[in-house]
Write a protein that holds these residues in place. Structure first.
Motif, PDB file in Angstrom:
ATOM      1  N   HIS A   1       0.764  -1.059  -0.102  1.00 19.44           N
ATOM      2  CA  HIS A   1       0.062  -0.196   0.047  1.00 19.44           C
ATOM      3  C   HIS A   1       0.811   1.338   0.090  1.00 19.44           C
ATOM      4  O   HIS A   1       0.294   2.096  -0.596  1.00 19.44           O
ATOM      5  CB  HIS A   1      -0.871   0.038   1.281  1.00 19.44           C
TER       6      HIS A   1
ATOM      7  N   GLU B   1      -9.273  -6.145 -14.301  1.00 21.28           N
ATOM      8  CA  GLU B   1      -8.130  -7.325 -14.118  1.00 21.28           C
ATOM      9  C   GLU B   1      -9.101  -8.341 -13.717  1.00 21.28           C
ATOM     10  O   GLU B   1      -8.305  -9.582 -13.476  1.00 21.28           O
ATOM     11  CB  GLU B   1      -6.831  -7.095 -13.468  1.00 21.28           C
ATOM     12  N   LEU B   2     -10.178  -8.411 -13.186  1.00 18.56           N
ATOM     13  CA  LEU B   2     -10.892  -9.394 -12.562  1.00 18.56           C
ATOM     14  C   LEU B   2     -11.510 -10.331 -13.429  1.00 18.56           C
ATOM     15  O   LEU B   2     -11.671  -9.955 -14.760  1.00 18.56           O
ATOM     16  CB  LEU B   2     -12.115  -8.893 -11.661  1.00 18.56           C
TER      17      LEU B   2
ATOM     18  N   PHE C   1      -9.762  -6.569  -2.551  1.00 17.29           N
ATOM     19  CA  PHE C   1      -9.231  -5.230  -2.400  1.00 17.29           C
ATOM     20  C   PHE C   1     -10.092  -3.939  -3.005  1.00 17.29           C
ATOM     21  O   PHE C   1     -10.016  -2.926  -2.481  1.00 17.29           O
ATOM     22  CB  PHE C   1      -7.783  -5.059  -3.290  1.00 17.29           C
ATOM     23  N   VAL C   2     -10.641  -4.342  -3.975  1.00 17.64           N
ATOM     24  CA  VAL C   2     -11.735  -3.296  -4.656  1.00 17.64           C
ATOM     25  C   VAL C   2     -12.927  -3.274  -3.489  1.00 17.64           C
ATOM     26  O   VAL C   2     -13.292  -1.788  -3.240  1.00 17.64           O
ATOM     27  CB  VAL C   2     -12.324  -3.981  -5.822  1.00 17.64           C
TER      28      VAL C   2
ATOM     29  N   SER D   1      -7.016 -11.301  -2.602  1.00 15.17           N
ATOM     30  CA  SER D   1      -7.640 -11.219  -3.756  1.00 15.17           C
ATOM     31  C   SER D   1      -7.815  -9.766  -4.480  1.00 15.17           C
ATOM     32  O   SER D   1      -8.045  -8.868  -3.618  1.00 15.17           O
ATOM     33  CB  SER D   1      -8.866 -11.953  -3.974  1.00 15.17           C
ATOM     34  N   LYS D   2      -8.020  -9.561  -5.328  1.00 11.42           N
ATOM     35  CA  LYS D   2      -8.239  -7.966  -6.048  1.00 11.42           C
ATOM     36  C   LYS D   2      -9.741  -7.968  -5.848  1.00 11.42           C
ATOM     37  O   LYS D   2      -9.872  -6.610  -5.644  1.00 11.42           O
ATOM     38  CB  LYS D   2      -8.058  -8.185  -7.862  1.00 11.42           C
ATOM     39  N   LYS D   3     -10.653  -8.552  -5.836  1.00 12.12           N
ATOM     40  CA  LYS D   3     -11.920  -8.523  -5.488  1.00 12.12           C
ATOM     41  C   LYS D   3     -11.996  -7.837  -4.166  1.00 12.12           C
ATOM     42  O   LYS D   3     -12.854  -7.107  -3.772  1.00 12.12           O
ATOM     43  CB  LYS D   3     -12.919  -9.757  -5.593  1.00 12.12           C
TER      44      LYS D   3
ATOM     45  N   ALA E   1      -5.082  -3.441   0.341  1.00  6.60           N
ATOM     46  CA  ALA E   1      -3.924  -4.063  -0.367  1.00  6.60           C
ATOM     47  C   ALA E   1      -3.521  -5.191   0.248  1.00  6.60           C
ATOM     48  O   ALA E   1      -2.556  -6.022  -0.404  1.00  6.60           O
ATOM     49  CB  ALA E   1      -2.949  -2.834  -0.419  1.00  6.60           C
TER      50      ALA E   1
ATOM     51  N   LYS F   1      -8.775   0.050 -12.542  1.00  8.03           N
ATOM     52  CA  LYS F   1      -7.460  -0.977 -13.004  1.00  8.03           C
ATOM     53  C   LYS F   1      -7.782  -2.323 -12.591  1.00  8.03           C
ATOM     54  O   LYS F   1      -7.657  -3.252 -13.076  1.00  8.03           O
ATOM     55  CB  LYS F   1      -6.412  -0.086 -12.331  1.00  8.03           C
ATOM     56  N   LEU F   2      -8.182  -2.329 -11.189  1.00 10.22           N
ATOM     57  CA  LEU F   2      -8.378  -3.850 -10.350  1.00 10.22           C
ATOM     58  C   LEU F   2      -9.484  -4.377 -11.158  1.00 10.22           C
ATOM     59  O   LEU F   2      -9.561  -5.652 -11.317  1.00 10.22           O
ATOM     60  CB  LEU F   2      -8.427  -3.564  -8.860  1.00 10.22           C
ATOM     61  N   GLU F   3     -10.930  -3.681 -11.327  1.00  9.09           N
ATOM     62  CA  GLU F   3     -11.818  -4.333 -11.785  1.00  9.09           C
ATOM     63  C   GLU F   3     -11.682  -4.664 -13.325  1.00  9.09           C
ATOM     64  O   GLU F   3     -12.178  -5.946 -13.615  1.00  9.09           O
ATOM     65  CB  GLU F   3     -13.152  -3.332 -11.762  1.00  9.09           C
TER      66      GLU F   3
END
Length: 119
Positions: A4, A118-119, A62-63, A58-60, A54, A114-116
């Motif tokens: 982070h 990449e999901l 994080f989002v 998972s990215k999910k 961070a 950005k993260l979404e």
């Protein structure tokens, strides 16, 4: 170094918290457990939720925490505007803080997009 600490959203919001603490020192003392507490809590919530997200696996996840941070940004917008209306905060100082908050929000939203993607 923690992941982070490389994020602009975290860096800007971390600095913003320090500024919020300084600004709210001059608010009326009887607001210590009222609007001062609310503003500080919301300000601290932004970088802490970015950091917690961070650190998730998972990215999910994080989002999710980024959306919580963005909610705190909206809360701060309202609290700072209310502080002006109550004459606790100079309009020029509030405008400066709100501009910084807008930059933080744009960083958070950019990171979410950005993260979404990449999901």
């Amino acid at each position: 170094m923690k992941p982070h600490k490389n994020l602009d959203a975290w860096k800007f919001s971390f600095e913003f918290v320090k500024e919020i603490y300084l600004v709210t020192k001059v608010f009326p003392a009887d607001e210590k457990f009222g609007i001062i507490s609310q503003i500080r809590r919301a300000a601290v919530s932004v970088p802490t939720n970015i950091a917690e997200g961070a650190a998730r696996k998972s990215k999910k996840e994080f989002v999710y925490f980024l959306y919580v941070a963005e909610g705190s940004v909206s809360e701060l917008d309202t609290l700072l505007s209310l502080s002006v209306e109550l004459n606790f905060l100079d309009p020029a100082a509030a405008n400066n803080l709100l501009l910084k908050l807008e930059i933080i929000s744009k960083r958070i939203i950019g990171l979410i997009k950005k993260l979404e993607s990449e999901l």
